[in-house]
Design an enzyme around this catalytic site. Structure first.
Site, short mmCIF file in Angstrom:
data_model
loop_
_atom_site.label_atom_id
_atom_site.label_comp_id
_atom_site.label_asym_id
_atom_site.label_seq_id
_atom_site.Cartn_x
_atom_site.Cartn_y
_atom_site.Cartn_z
N GLY A 349 42.87 23.73 -7.37
CA GLY A 349 44.39 24.41 -6.48
C GLY A 349 44.11 23.75 -5.26
O GLY A 349 43.09 22.66 -5.45
N GLY A 352 39.71 23.04 -4.88
CA GLY A 352 39.14 21.40 -5.41
C GLY A 352 39.53 21.97 -6.60
O GLY A 352 39.90 23.25 -7.21
N VAL A 354 37.96 22.98 -10.61
CA VAL A 354 37.13 23.99 -11.04
C VAL A 354 36.37 23.80 -12.51
O VAL A 354 37.31 22.57 -13.38
CB VAL A 354 37.73 25.53 -11.24
N LYS A 368 32.61 25.80 -8.72
CA LYS A 368 34.32 25.65 -8.17
C LYS A 368 33.37 23.99 -7.10
O LYS A 368 32.55 24.42 -6.30
CB LYS A 368 34.60 26.47 -7.03
N ASP A 465 46.14 37.06 -0.60
CA ASP A 465 46.64 36.45 -1.55
C ASP A 465 46.55 37.13 -3.05
O ASP A 465 46.16 36.55 -4.11
CB ASP A 465 45.45 34.92 -1.46
#
Length: 658
Positions: A349, A352, A354, A368, A465
């Site tokens: 995402g 970066g 995962v 992550k 979010d």
């Protein structure tokens, strides 16, 4: 606060400069290994797994121990592995860990497919074996390393042997430390040349075993090294070293013979002057740097989100990462993810990629990795640490540790075996397993997690979010809110904030946030309302317009409510499991949460009460807000880079281009 920031910056700068200088002047150098004495063989998968766990444990333990430790994983079985590290007596803490981590990383390359191996560096030794060697004296094989200078006086060898004998007695009979180091004069003259010596044994040995090992190494010196000024003789259980320069670091111990102050007058003054000069220069540079940094931070502090003072109070600088979170060695993460192999990657995402990995005890984790080319990822990384490390709730994903090494920035989370809510909810086959009882339980869990963020945590945290892909499901299908990359915190008494950078996901953003940049707890309430309606109908809000209905999920739900047909919104899969009054209550609450005016929306505390009550009279909802991005493709977000392939969508962050 300004003074506090300057002081912290100075300390951090001086610490960095000290470690930088130290690591550049004294880095662990490879000395040798004993791999040529053992044959390559086919190792079982279990043995390799146990070996990786042992090496990881040794690397991690080296930071907190006193320079020595050992472990066994797998027990006394065919696949059991015994491991030991021992740093030189003058090397401790992070520098010991640096050496051990380097050794643990290199030993598998120097000694591939070996059931046992030993590797030496100038500051540490690391061993592993499929047999229990703890407490056993091992003097073969042995190695000799010679200097380039030849002795000029024949009696120097005899003098060197006497001096090393004194260190052996000190290590085994006086201090019982199993190591000793010291400085010697070749003669009684004030201008006499200096020599330096060190002896050390593996600290799993007894005094007698250590003495025997060191004596055996010293007996080899006349034959191998007698003509040289500098030499080192070592075996798996001990080493002796002698040279004409101070190769060790002075430490607080009675074992090192104290030099005569009269012999060092001039050099001590020179060294003191040099140290004072260096400190003055470093302090001056630190003050200039921190002033520039302070001015920049003051300028940036109120542009978006948490004010500078609150942020400093919350995280106390970057060093708090190590205080609040376990620091996990990079070597372990590389091994656990097969050096960040694509086979271990779960998704990617704005933050970066995962990866899936395992802790030393076998616990599955999601890792992550901050993308080195992502500026927005760095901001998300800081937010993840600030918020998740500080906040603990059963409905928030748990952060287990972090790693900041070699320009890598990684966060280690608990692994959610059932992936994300979107993975199940928007899949025709998997949605069959989400009956009404489970969906209602998930709704309650999400609501309680948001309530904790808004009202019960240290600060009022706005997630910004919330969506189905950012709700993870554990083994029991309990929901956990994840991905705090866009989160912001409010101080007490603060109700809303304004930003020029609109960041979030189409279909979940409240109108006041999408159009004016205003966000508050009511922004999260709006997102929760959208998510609640999605859970009821089993369809995405962002793709609903493209379906046969020809309108947004919010408007469609509103019209069914006004016509008294709200149960038509229900996912057909739920026909045999739903409870009518609970479904109608949830639709009612969902419509209350997505009202156009933020003032009309309930707080999460009210939402939790409404969900739990069967008798509470709910107010009538007003017309819902328009849906931002209703004509975008299904599940399209403001980030074109995100991909929805993750089995554990913990990395999904969707960012509007700045």
């Amino acid at each position: 606060m300004a003074k506090k920031l300057i002081l912290i910056s100075i300390l951090k700068f001086l610490t960095f400069m000290t470690l930088f200088t130290k690591s550049n002047t004294q880095s662990p150098n490879y000395v040798g290994d004993d791999c040529h004495n053992s044959k390559e063989q086919s190792l079982t998968k279990t043995y390799k797994s146990n070996l990786n766990k042992v090496l990881s444990w040794l690397s991690s333990d080296a930071l907190t121990s006193k320079g020595y430790n050992h472990t066994n994983i797998g027990g006394n079985t065919v696949d059991g592995v015994y491991g030991l590290y021992d740093c030189r007596g003058d090397v401790t803490g992070s520098f010991c860990q640096f050496c051990v981590s380097t050794a643990a990383s290199d030993i598998l390359q120097h000694c591939p497919n070996r059931a046992s191996a030993v590797i030496w560096y100038n500051f540490c030794i690391l061993r592993y074996s499929n047999h229990d060697f703890f407490g056993n004296l091992t003097i073969t094989p042995s190695w000799q390393i010679l200097g380039s200078k030849n002795i000029t006086k024949p009696q120097e060898l005899e003098k060197a042997e006497d001096n090393m004998q004194s260190l052996i007695r000190e290590a085994t009979l006086v201090t019982h430390n199993l190591y000793a180091m010291g400085e010697f004069n070749l003669s009684n003259s004030p201008s006499s040349q200096k020599r330096y010596g060190l002896v050390q044994c593996s600290r799993d040995l007894s005094d007698n075993q250590c003495s025997q090992c060191l004596e055996d190494m010293l007996d080899k010196v006349p034959k191998c090294c007698g003509t040289k000024i500098g030499w080192q003789v070592l075996a798996p259980s001990c080493l002796i070293k002698y040279d004409d320069y101070m190769f060790f670091q002075l430490i607080s111990q009675t074992s090192a013979p104290l030099p005569n102050p009269a012999d060092q007058g001039g050099s001590s003054k020179s060294i003191t002057l040099i140290i004072i000069t260096i400190v003055i220069v470093l302090v001056a540079l630190a003050l200039i740097s921190c002033c520039i940094y302070f001015i920049w931070r003051r300028y940036q502090s109120n542009k978006d989100g948490l004010p500078l003072e609150s942020l400093d109070d919350l995280i106390q600088g970057e060093d708090s990462l190590h205080g609040d979170l376990p620091t996990i060695p990079l070597i372990w993460i590389r091994q656990s993810t097969n050096n960040f192999s694509e086979l271990c990657q779960l998704g990617e995402g704005g933050f970066g990629p995962v990866y899936k990995g395992n802790l030393v005890d076998g616990t599955e984790v999601a890792i992550k990795r901050l993308s080195k080319t992502s500026c927005q990822g760095l901001e998300e990384f800081k937010n993840e640490v600030i918020f998740i490390a500080k906040l603990q709730h059963r409905n928030l994903v748990r952060l287990l540790g972090c790693c900041i090494e070699e320009n890598e920035k990684l966060l280690v989370y608990e692994y959610m075996s059932n992936s994300s809510l979107s993975f199940h909810l928007f899949n025709e086959e998997k949605r069959n397993h989400l009956d009404w009882k489970l969906r209602f339980s998930i709704v309650n869990g999400i609501a309680k997690g948001l309530l904790y963020l808004h009202e019960d945590s240290r600060l009022r945290v706005i997630h910004r979010d919330l969506k189905a892909s950012n709700v993870l499901l554990d083994q029991e299908m309990n929901p956990k809110i994840s991905d705090f990359g866009l989160a912001r915190a409010f101080e007490k008494g603060q109700s809303e904030e304004n930003t020029a950078r609109i960041m979030g996901t189409y279909g979940y953003m409240s109108p006041e946030y999408a159009m004016e940049g205003l966000y508050s707890v009511k922004s999260d309430v709006f997102s929760f309302g959208v998510l609640l309606l999605e859970i009821i109908c089993g369809k995405r809000n962002s793709g609903f317009y493209l379906a046969d209905h020809g309108q947004t999920l919010l408007i469609y739900s509103w019209r069914l409510w006004c016509e008294g047909k709200c149960l038509e919104l229900l996912d057909p899969i739920l026909e045999k499991t739903y409870i009518a009054n609970e479904v109608m209550k949830c639709i009612h609450i969902g419509l209350l949460c997505v009202q156009e005016d933020a003032i009309d929306r309930p707080n999460m505390s009210n939402v939790v009460v409404m969900l739990a009550s069967d008798t509470m009279t709910l107010p009538n909802p007003n017309h819902p807000a328009f849906s931002v991005g209703r004509r975008v493709r299904e599940d399209e977000s403001t980030s074109k880079a995100s991909k929805d392939i993750s089995g554990n969508e913990i990395t999904m962050s969707n960012i509007l281009p700045r």
